[in-house]
Scaffold this motif. Structure first.
Motif: not given
Length: 113
Positions: A81-89
């Motif tokens: 259930g953790q939420l992540f913000d994408v910073e780079a790919m």
């Protein structure tokens, strides 16, 4: 790429603009899909905001290559259930086989969904 390492299910969300009944533009989060991924944490850090101290933990998420993803998306790990913000790919080898997403989990993050 070893498929056996992709043992976490993640859901990727994109911010989409909609017009509500009053004609206002409202941003909502819509699911792009559920994917198998390798989710690994990288050593984190702490930051202070006013009198509170929060943790920031960088994560490295690896998925099979997919077009149409960008760094403005959010990821939910369906395993815990953790939420992540994408910073780079990035495509580490340039072969369009895998995508490496550099993400950030914050202790004070609110659920936008």
């Amino acid at each position: 790429m070893l498929v056996s390492k992709l043992r976490h299910q993640i859901e990727i969300f994109a911010c989409v603009e909609h017009q509500n009944d009053y004609g206002e533009i409202v941003n909502t989060w819509e699911s792009i899909g559920v994917f198998w991924a390798e989710v690994r944490s990288v050593p984190g850090e702490e930051f202070r905001e006013n009198v509170f101290t929060f943790s920031k933990v960088p994560y490295r998420i690896v998925i099979r290559y997919r077009e149409g993803l960008n760094a403005m998306m959010k990821i939910r790990n369906l395993t815990d259930g953790q939420l992540f913000d994408v910073e780079a790919m990035r495509d580490p080898d340039g072969k369009r086989e895998i995508l490496e997403l550099q993400c950030l989990w914050r202790e004070d993050q609110q659920n936008p969904f």
